[in-house]
Design an enzyme around this catalytic site. Structure first.
Site, PDB file in Angstrom:
ATOM      1  N   HIS A  81       0.820  -1.224   0.000  1.00 31.33           N
ATOM      2  CA  HIS A  81       0.000   0.000   0.000  1.00 31.33           C
ATOM      3  C   HIS A  81       0.852   1.271   0.000  1.00 31.33           C
ATOM      4  O   HIS A  81       0.360   2.341  -0.328  1.00 31.33           O
ATOM      5  CB  HIS A  81      -1.033  -0.015   1.130  1.00 31.33           C
ATOM      6  CG  HIS A  81      -0.485   0.327   2.486  1.00 31.33           C
ATOM      7  ND1 HIS A  81       0.182  -0.563   3.264  1.00 31.33           N
ATOM      8  CD2 HIS A  81      -0.516   1.471   3.199  1.00 31.33           C
ATOM      9  CE1 HIS A  81       0.544   0.010   4.394  1.00 31.33           C
ATOM     10  NE2 HIS A  81       0.137   1.262   4.396  1.00 31.33           N
ATOM     11  N   GLU A 103       6.669   4.050  13.920  1.00 27.09           N
ATOM     12  CA  GLU A 103       5.256   4.109  14.326  1.00 27.09           C
ATOM     13  C   GLU A 103       5.194   4.304  15.826  1.00 27.09           C
ATOM     14  O   GLU A 103       6.029   3.757  16.554  1.00 27.09           O
ATOM     15  CB  GLU A 103       4.549   2.811  13.962  1.00 27.09           C
ATOM     16  CG  GLU A 103       4.454   2.581  12.486  1.00 27.09           C
ATOM     17  CD  GLU A 103       3.674   1.322  12.176  1.00 27.09           C
ATOM     18  OE1 GLU A 103       2.476   1.428  11.897  1.00 27.09           O
ATOM     19  OE2 GLU A 103       4.263   0.234  12.254  1.00 27.09           O
ATOM     20  N   HIS A 141       7.615  -2.370   2.141  1.00 31.18           N
ATOM     21  CA  HIS A 141       7.539  -0.905   2.052  1.00 31.18           C
ATOM     22  C   HIS A 141       8.920  -0.256   1.928  1.00 31.18           C
ATOM     23  O   HIS A 141       9.140   0.606   1.085  1.00 31.18           O
ATOM     24  CB  HIS A 141       6.847  -0.318   3.284  1.00 31.18           C
ATOM     25  CG  HIS A 141       5.505  -0.928   3.584  1.00 31.18           C
ATOM     26  ND1 HIS A 141       4.665  -1.386   2.604  1.00 31.18           N
ATOM     27  CD2 HIS A 141       4.841  -1.130   4.757  1.00 31.18           C
ATOM     28  CE1 HIS A 141       3.557  -1.857   3.161  1.00 31.18           C
ATOM     29  NE2 HIS A 141       3.638  -1.722   4.471  1.00 31.18           N
TER      30      HIS A 141
HETATM   31  C1  BG6 Z   1       1.358  -2.380   7.315  1.00 30.22           C
HETATM   32  C2  BG6 Z   1       2.013  -3.132   8.429  1.00 30.22           C
HETATM   33  O1  BG6 Z   1       1.788  -2.875   6.079  1.00 30.22           O
HETATM   34  O2  BG6 Z   1       1.679  -1.004   7.408  1.00 30.22           O
HETATM   35  C3  BG6 Z   1       1.634  -2.549   9.780  1.00 30.22           C
HETATM   36  O3  BG6 Z   1       1.616  -4.490   8.376  1.00 30.22           O
HETATM   37  C4  BG6 Z   1       1.865  -1.067   9.806  1.00 30.22           C
HETATM   38  O4  BG6 Z   1       2.339  -3.193  10.829  1.00 30.22           O
HETATM   39  C5  BG6 Z   1       1.221  -0.404   8.602  1.00 30.22           C
HETATM   40  O5  BG6 Z   1       1.285  -0.553  11.012  1.00 30.22           O
HETATM   41  C6  BG6 Z   1       1.540   1.073   8.540  1.00 30.22           C
HETATM   42  O6  BG6 Z   1       0.899   1.656   7.467  1.00 30.22           O
HETATM   43  P1  BG6 Z   1       0.815   3.246   7.357  1.00 30.22           P
HETATM   44  O7  BG6 Z   1       0.169   3.475   6.035  1.00 30.22           O
HETATM   45  O8  BG6 Z   1       0.004   3.714   8.525  1.00 30.22           O
HETATM   46  O9  BG6 Z   1       2.215   3.744   7.426  1.00 30.22           O
END
Ligand code: BG6
EC number: 1.1.1.49
Length: 524
Positions: free
Chosen positions: A217, A255, A279
Site C-alpha cells: 500500500h 510508528e 515498504h
Molecule cells: C502495514 C504493516 O503494512 O503497514 C503494519 O503491516 C503497519 O504493521 C502499517 O502498522 C503502517 O501503514 P501506514 O500506512 O500507517 O504507514
C-alpha cells in the site's frame, strides 16, 4: 501500453480494447480524463478483519463518493459469519461512517447498497463457492457488471491455496477479451524466498500474471509516487543524486503504536518481514533506481528490479544489522506495556519490533553510499521519510560552524507530507555564524486537493487493470534475497533482540551500528 498516432485517438481506442489503460503521467492529452472504473464486482475475502473495516470498505465508498465507480458495481463479502446481506451491509455502513475519508452522503450509500451481497462459508466448502459463483452471476445480470470480477484476498497466506483453487474449480478465474477476472493479494508475500515462490505458483496456477495484483500500500501513497515526480520531473536534483554528493541515505518508518491487537499476525513475523521486505525496499528502489523510459508497469519494474538486484545484504550481520523489542515505557504521557506482555504474544518471543539494516548498492551511481533502513513500533512519533544526507562542503571558510550539519534532502512521506531541503545560512548578527535552516514544500499549503488514501488509488487501479503501482513477483523475490540472510542470522543468533523502552528511538545498539559508519540516526 497506449501508443499514439498523429491524432492520438485510434491507438488509444485499440489499446482500451486490449484491456490496457492509459497512463495519465505519460499521455498529456488524457491527463484530465477522470479514471472511472468500468462495470464490475469486487469480492472481498477477510471482511471481518481490521484491514477491511478500516481501509478497504471505506476506500470503496470514497471511490463511489468521488464518482469513480460505475453504477454497475457490486460488492460481495465472503466470510464464516452467519450474516445475511443486510448484516454485511451494516458492517460496511459502520466501517464507512467511522473511517471513510470523504463525507457520508446518503445517495451514494444507497446506490452502493443496491450492489452489496454476502456469501457465508468456509474456504474449503464447495457449496459456499458454488453459492458465490451464483451470487456473482446474479449481480452480473441485475447490475450489468459485465462478467468482470476482482477477488481481494485479505486473508492469511496459508488460506490462499484453498481460496484460489476453489475459485478455479468453480469457474471464476478464467477471462477472455470480453471480461476479466483479477486477484488481489495482500502482503506478506510469503515469509522467505522459498515460500514466496510457492505462493506465486499457487496464485499463478489459477490467474495469469497480468491478473495478479500484489498490494504494497506504500506505492499507493501520493508522497511515494512523488519520489518519481521529484526525481524525474526536475533538473535541479539529478546532479547531486549520486555518490559524488550523497554521503548516506536513511529510510525511516517509525510508528508510535504497538502491535495494536495484531499479535496473531505479528508475532513470529516481526518488523523486518512486515515492513522492510516490502515498504522500505520499495522506497529504496524508487529512491535509487534509474529513470524508467515510461511509467508503464513493465518499464518501472525493469528499473526497480535492476536496482534491487544490485542491493547487497549487509556484509557483516553482527555489526550492520540490529533488532530490538519494546519493553514497557511511556508513550504520549501514558504508561504502556512491553511487547512480551501484549495479549496473544508468546512470553518468550524473539520477534523483533525494531529492525535496522545497512545496505549498499553495487552500481556506479551508489557504490560507497550506505543506505540505512529502520522501522519500529512504539517510537516517540509516527513518521516515514527518506533522507539523503549530503557530504560536507570541502572547505568551510567560517570561524563558527558548530551548529552546522550537512545538507539534506528529506522526502517526507507521512504524516507531514512534503519535502525539506536543509542547508546552512548566516545567523543575523555581527558574526559570520552559520546555522542549519530548512526550506519546506508542504502538500497542505501547495495543493488544494486532499490526497486520496493509498487504498483508494490501488483498488481503483485493480478495477481499471492498471498495474504500475503493484510490485511484480521478481521484485518480491529480490527483496527476499536481500532479507533472507539477515533473518537467518537473527534466527541462528544466540542473542535475543535488544530491549528499548516504548516511546524511545530504539536500542542503543542501533545507534552504535550507524555510528560505526560515522553517522547518527535522524530524530525527525
Ligand atoms: C502495514 C504493516 O503494512 O503497514 C503494519 O503491516 C503497519 O504493521 C502499517 O502498522 C503502517 O501503514 P501506514 O500506512 O500507517 O504507514
Amino acid at each position: 501500453m497506449a501508443g499514439r498516432d498523429a491524432s492520438g485517438s485510434a491507438t488509444r481506442a485499440t489499446s482500451r480494447l486490449r484491456g490496457d489503460r492509459i497512463n495519465p503521467l505519460r499521455d498529456p492529452a488524457d491527463r484530465r480524463l477522470p479514471r472511472v472504473a468500468g462495470p464490475c464486482v469486487l469480492v472481498m475475502f477477510g471482511v471481518t478483519g481490521d484491514l477491511s473495516r478500516k481501509k478497504l470498505m471505506p476506500a470503496v465508498y470514497d471511490l463511489a463518493n468521488r464518482g469513480l465507480l460505475p453504477p454497475g458495481f457490486g460488492l460481495v463479502g465472503f466470510a464464516r459469519r452467519d450474516w445475511k446481506d443486510e448484516d454485511f451491509a451494516k458492517v460496511v455502513h459502520d466501517a464507512v461512517a467511522e473511517h471513510a475519508r470523504t463525507p457520508f452522503r446518503e445517495e451514494v450509500w444507497e446506490q452502493l447498497l443496491e450492489g452489496i451481497r454476502f456469501v457465508r462459508g468456509e474456504f474449503d466448502d464447495n457449496q459456499a463457492f458454488e453459492r458465490l459463483a451464483g451470487t456473482i452471476r446474479e449481480l452480473d445480470e441485475e447490475r450489468g457488471t459485465g462478467g468482470n470480477h476482482a477477488f481481494y484476498l485479505s486473508i492469511p497466506p496459508k488460506s490462499f491455496e484453498s481460496v484460489v483453487s476453489q475459485l478455479k474449480r468453480h469457474g471464476m478465474t478464467g477471462y477472455d477479451s470480453s471480461h476479466w477476472s483479477r486477484v488481489v493479494i495482500e502482503k506478506p508475500f510469503g515469509h522467505d524466498l522459498e515460500s514466496a515462490r510457492d505462493l506465486d505458483e499457487i496464485v499463478g496456477s489459477a490467474f495469469s500474471p497480468e491478473s495478479i495484483f500484489r498490494i504494497d500500500h506504500y506505492l499507493g501513497k501520493e508522497t511515494v509516487q512523488n519520489i518519481m515526480a521529484f526525481r524525474f520531473a526536475n533538473q535541479i536534483f539529478e546532479p547531486i543524486w549520486n555518490n559524488h554528493y550523497v554521503s548516506h541515505v536513511q529510510i525511516t518508518m517509525a510508528e508510535d503504536i504497538g502491535i495494536a491487537g495484531r499479535a496473531g499476525y505479528y508475532d513470529g513475523i516481526g518488523a523486518a518481514r512486515d515492513v522492510i521486505q516490502n515498504h522500505l525496499l520499495q522506497l529504496m528502489a524508487l529512491t535509487a533506481m534509474e529513470e524508467p523510459t515510461s511509467f508503464d508497469a513493465e518499464q518501472l519494474c525493469a528499473e526497480k528490479t535492476k536496482v534491487l538486484a544490485a542491493i547487497q545484504p549487509p556484509e557483516d550481520m553482527a555489526t550492520q544489522t540490529c533488532r530490538g523489542q519494546y519493553v514497557a515505557g511511556s508513550q504520549g504521557g501514558e504508561r504502556v506495556r512491553g511487547y512480551l506482555e501484549e495479549d496473544g504474544v508468546d512470553p518468550h518471543s524473539r520477534t523483533e519490533t525494531y529492525a535496522a539494516v545497512r545496505l549498499t548498492i553495487d552500481n556506479r551511481r551508489w557504490a560507497g553510499v550506505p543506505f540505512y533502513l529502520r522501522t519500529a513500533k512504539r517510537m516517540p512519533r509516527r513518521v516515514t521519510e527518506v533522507a539523503l544526507n549530503l557530504q560536507r562542503a570541502p572547505h568551510l571558510p567560517f570561524s563558527d560552524t558548530a551548529a552546522l550539519g550537512t545538507n539534506a534532502v528529506v522526502l517526507r512521506i507521512q504524516p507531514d507530507e512534503g519535502v525539506t531541503l536543509r542547508f546552512g545560512a548566516k545567523v543575523p548578527s555581527t558574526q559570520m555564524e552559520i546555522r542549519d535552516v530548512t526550506m519546506d514544500f508542504a502538500y497542505g499549503s501547495s495543493f488544494t486537493e486532499a490526497s486520496p488514501e493509498a487504498y483508494e488509488r490501488l483498488i481503483l487501479d485493480v478495477l481499471l487493470g492498471d498495474p504500475p503501482l503493484f510490485p511484480q513477483h521478481e521484485e518480491v523475490e529480490l527483496a527476499w534475497k536481500i532479507l533472507d540472510p539477515v533473518l537467518d542470522f537473527w534466527t541462528e543468533s544466540d542473542t535475543p533482540p535488544c530491549d528499548y523502552p516504548s516511546g524511545s528511538w530504539g536500542p542503543s545498539e542501533a545507534d552504535e551500528m550507524i555510528a560505526r559508519g560515522g553517522f547518527a540516526w535522524r530524530r525527525p
